[in-house]
Design a protein around this motif. Structure first.
Motif, mmCIF file in Angstrom:
data_model
loop_
_atom_site.group_PDB
_atom_site.id
_atom_site.type_symbol
_atom_site.label_atom_id
_atom_site.label_comp_id
_atom_site.label_asym_id
_atom_site.label_seq_id
_atom_site.Cartn_x
_atom_site.Cartn_y
_atom_site.Cartn_z
ATOM 1 N N GLY A 113 0.735 -1.258 0.063
ATOM 2 C CA GLY A 113 0.035 0.049 -0.143
ATOM 3 C C GLY A 113 1.051 1.223 0.065
ATOM 4 N N VAL A 114 1.810 1.223 0.723
ATOM 5 C CA VAL A 114 2.696 2.469 0.788
ATOM 6 C C VAL A 114 3.436 2.584 -0.701
ATOM 7 C CG1 VAL A 114 5.080 3.271 1.624
ATOM 8 C CG2 VAL A 114 3.442 2.341 3.147
ATOM 9 N N LEU A 115 3.919 1.463 -1.271
ATOM 10 C CA LEU A 115 4.514 1.473 -2.486
ATOM 11 C C LEU A 115 3.758 1.977 -3.532
ATOM 12 C CD1 LEU A 115 6.633 -1.821 -2.671
ATOM 13 C CD2 LEU A 115 7.469 0.474 -2.060
ATOM 14 N N ILE A 116 2.288 1.573 -3.621
ATOM 15 C CA ILE A 116 1.219 1.957 -4.376
ATOM 16 C C ILE A 116 1.071 3.680 -4.396
ATOM 17 C CG2 ILE A 116 -1.206 1.773 -4.942
ATOM 18 C CD1 ILE A 116 -1.072 -1.209 -4.203
ATOM 19 N N SER A 117 0.864 4.008 -2.945
ATOM 20 C CA SER A 117 0.623 5.355 -2.887
ATOM 21 C C SER A 117 1.825 6.364 -3.315
ATOM 22 C CB SER A 117 0.588 5.444 -1.303
ATOM 23 O OG SER A 117 -0.469 4.947 -0.806
ATOM 24 N N LEU A 118 3.081 5.929 -3.243
ATOM 25 C CA LEU A 118 4.315 6.494 -3.903
ATOM 26 C C LEU A 118 4.131 6.219 -5.480
ATOM 27 C CD1 LEU A 118 6.836 5.388 -1.381
ATOM 28 C CD2 LEU A 118 6.043 7.686 -1.529
ATOM 29 N N ARG A 119 3.871 5.271 -6.130
ATOM 30 C CA ARG A 119 3.916 5.074 -7.272
ATOM 31 C C ARG A 119 2.500 5.879 -7.865
ATOM 32 N NH1 ARG A 119 3.474 5.123 -12.122
ATOM 33 N NH2 ARG A 119 3.868 3.428 -13.343
ATOM 34 N N SER B 284 1.541 8.781 -6.912
ATOM 35 C CA SER B 284 1.872 10.022 -6.801
ATOM 36 C C SER B 284 2.738 10.662 -7.870
ATOM 37 C CB SER B 284 2.480 10.365 -5.194
ATOM 38 O OG SER B 284 2.834 11.810 -5.110
ATOM 39 N N ASP B 285 2.645 11.967 -8.151
ATOM 40 C CA ASP B 285 3.670 12.554 -9.286
ATOM 41 C C ASP B 285 4.850 13.169 -8.448
ATOM 42 O OD1 ASP B 285 2.431 14.604 -8.114
ATOM 43 O OD2 ASP B 285 1.816 15.537 -9.952
ATOM 44 N N GLU B 286 4.855 12.861 -7.301
ATOM 45 C CA GLU B 286 5.912 13.542 -6.437
ATOM 46 C C GLU B 286 6.280 12.499 -5.102
ATOM 47 O OE1 GLU B 286 5.341 17.368 -5.488
ATOM 48 O OE2 GLU B 286 3.530 17.107 -4.201
ATOM 49 N N PRO B 287 7.541 12.681 -4.499
ATOM 50 C CA PRO B 287 7.767 12.008 -3.296
ATOM 51 C C PRO B 287 6.674 12.435 -2.188
ATOM 52 C CG PRO B 287 9.802 12.687 -4.281
ATOM 53 C CD PRO B 287 8.706 13.338 -5.165
ATOM 54 N N LEU B 288 6.404 11.840 -1.410
ATOM 55 C CA LEU B 288 5.324 12.077 -0.393
ATOM 56 C C LEU B 288 5.739 12.008 0.989
ATOM 57 C CD1 LEU B 288 2.329 9.914 -1.679
ATOM 58 C CD2 LEU B 288 2.749 12.364 -2.106
ATOM 59 N N ARG B 289 5.485 12.831 2.005
ATOM 60 C CA ARG B 289 5.855 12.872 3.437
ATOM 61 C C ARG B 289 5.037 11.861 3.908
ATOM 62 N NH1 ARG B 289 5.666 18.995 5.951
ATOM 63 N NH2 ARG B 289 7.255 19.773 4.663
ATOM 64 N N ARG C 215 14.927 -2.722 2.887
ATOM 65 C CA ARG C 215 14.729 -3.710 1.586
ATOM 66 C C ARG C 215 15.224 -2.872 0.396
ATOM 67 N NH1 ARG C 215 9.803 -7.470 2.353
ATOM 68 N NH2 ARG C 215 10.965 -8.409 0.421
ATOM 69 N N GLU C 216 15.659 -1.666 0.320
ATOM 70 C CA GLU C 216 16.072 -0.633 -0.567
ATOM 71 C C GLU C 216 14.808 -0.819 -1.634
ATOM 72 O OE1 GLU C 216 19.758 -2.101 -2.115
ATOM 73 O OE2 GLU C 216 20.705 -1.364 -0.164
ATOM 74 N N LEU C 217 13.514 -0.568 -1.166
ATOM 75 C CA LEU C 217 12.624 -0.342 -2.007
ATOM 76 C C LEU C 217 11.961 1.034 -2.056
ATOM 77 C CD1 LEU C 217 10.455 -3.689 -1.326
ATOM 78 C CD2 LEU C 217 11.800 -3.233 -3.424
ATOM 79 N N ALA C 218 12.281 1.863 -1.104
ATOM 80 C CA ALA C 218 11.744 3.156 -0.829
ATOM 81 C C ALA C 218 13.134 3.717 -0.181
ATOM 82 C CB ALA C 218 10.553 3.250 0.102
ATOM 83 N N ARG C 219 13.121 5.132 -0.334
ATOM 84 C CA ARG C 219 14.296 5.887 0.261
ATOM 85 C C ARG C 219 13.426 7.347 0.746
ATOM 86 N NH1 ARG C 219 17.078 5.454 -4.906
ATOM 87 N NH2 ARG C 219 16.177 7.094 -5.902
ATOM 88 N N ARG C 220 14.246 7.861 1.917
ATOM 89 C CA ARG C 220 13.709 9.152 2.200
ATOM 90 C C ARG C 220 14.731 10.301 1.500
ATOM 91 N NH1 ARG C 220 11.002 8.598 7.852
ATOM 92 N NH2 ARG C 220 11.179 6.224 8.067
ATOM 93 N N ARG D 242 13.725 20.662 6.957
ATOM 94 C CA ARG D 242 13.692 19.937 8.289
ATOM 95 C C ARG D 242 12.986 18.511 8.033
ATOM 96 N NH1 ARG D 242 10.753 23.837 12.033
ATOM 97 N NH2 ARG D 242 9.623 24.158 9.684
ATOM 98 N N ALA D 243 11.898 18.641 6.986
ATOM 99 C CA ALA D 243 11.274 17.680 6.777
ATOM 100 C C ALA D 243 11.650 16.620 5.576
ATOM 101 C CB ALA D 243 9.821 18.022 6.568
ATOM 102 N N ARG D 244 11.297 15.142 5.562
ATOM 103 C CA ARG D 244 11.875 14.578 4.613
ATOM 104 C C ARG D 244 10.533 13.896 3.953
ATOM 105 N NH1 ARG D 244 16.932 13.548 4.200
ATOM 106 N NH2 ARG D 244 16.871 11.374 4.265
ATOM 107 N N ARG D 245 10.823 13.611 2.588
ATOM 108 C CA ARG D 245 9.669 12.861 1.840
ATOM 109 C C ARG D 245 10.245 11.498 1.521
ATOM 110 N NH1 ARG D 245 6.711 16.961 -2.019
ATOM 111 N NH2 ARG D 245 6.692 18.775 -0.747
ATOM 112 N N VAL D 246 9.373 10.615 1.004
ATOM 113 C CA VAL D 246 9.741 9.368 0.485
ATOM 114 C C VAL D 246 9.318 9.161 -0.589
ATOM 115 C CG1 VAL D 246 9.294 6.893 1.203
ATOM 116 C CG2 VAL D 246 8.943 8.555 2.876
ATOM 117 N N GLU D 247 10.624 8.414 -1.599
ATOM 118 C CA GLU D 247 10.300 7.993 -2.875
ATOM 119 C C GLU D 247 10.684 6.541 -3.196
ATOM 120 O OE1 GLU D 247 12.821 10.522 -5.398
ATOM 121 O OE2 GLU D 247 14.704 9.441 -4.558
#
Length: 161
Positions: A50-56, A58-63, A88-93, A101-106
């Motif tokens: 579900g996290v991977l699908i949310s990222l996929r 999206s048109d940009e990295p997400l918080r 597991r090297e499937l996503a990165r911040r 100060r904030a990070r996003r996930v891609e």
């Protein structure tokens, strides 16, 4: 039970519930999600996918908070999932360009490949099942499903107030 049970719409809604249950049963029996998870080539559970699908989608990295909002779960749950996906090297911040100060996930390339395999399997299953549907019927179904989900989501939010 809240709501008017004597109105004209009540019988129609009651008639839909068995069909909604049949839909859920059909998807469960077909093990659609399990087959699609296997097609991803990774041993992931549904929430992680579900996290991977949310990222996929999206048109940009997400918080983390935005991922949680899209998945309708708590932020700390998503944080744990993202940690595992990073391991597991499937996503990165990455740094948030709007707030240092904030990070996003891609997605990483491996994460993109995994989620694409999953989605290919899901879309392929539905395409095979609905091969005889006209484009107009498919569009109507999509419109009505969006409306149903929007209304159910809004109703759930009102109930939680």
């Amino acid at each position: 039970m809240a709501g008017d049970q004597s109105g004209e719409g009540f019988a129609e809604v009651m008639g839909m519930l068995p069909r909604i249950n049949r839909l859920s049963t059909s998807l469960s029996r077909g093990r659609l999600m399990e087959h699609a998870l296997e097609a991803s080539g990774l041993n992931l559970d549904r929430p992680a996918m579900g996290v991977l699908i949310s990222l996929r989608m999206s048109d940009e990295p997400l918080r983390i908070g935005e991922i949680a909002r899209r998945m309708e779960v708590a932020g700390p749950h998503v944080t744990r999932l993202v940690h595992e996906l990073e391991r597991r090297e499937l996503a990165r911040r990455i740094a948030d360009p709007d707030d240092k100060r904030a990070r996003r996930v891609e997605l990483t390339p491996a994460g993109t490949e995994a989620v694409n395999g999953y989605l290919r399997d899901i879309f392929g299953w539905f395409a095979e099942a609905l091969v005889d549907w006209s484009p107009a019927d498919l569009q109507t179904l999509g419109t009505l499903l969006n409306r149903l989900l929007d209304d159910l989501t809004a109703h759930t939010a009102r109930q939680q107030l």
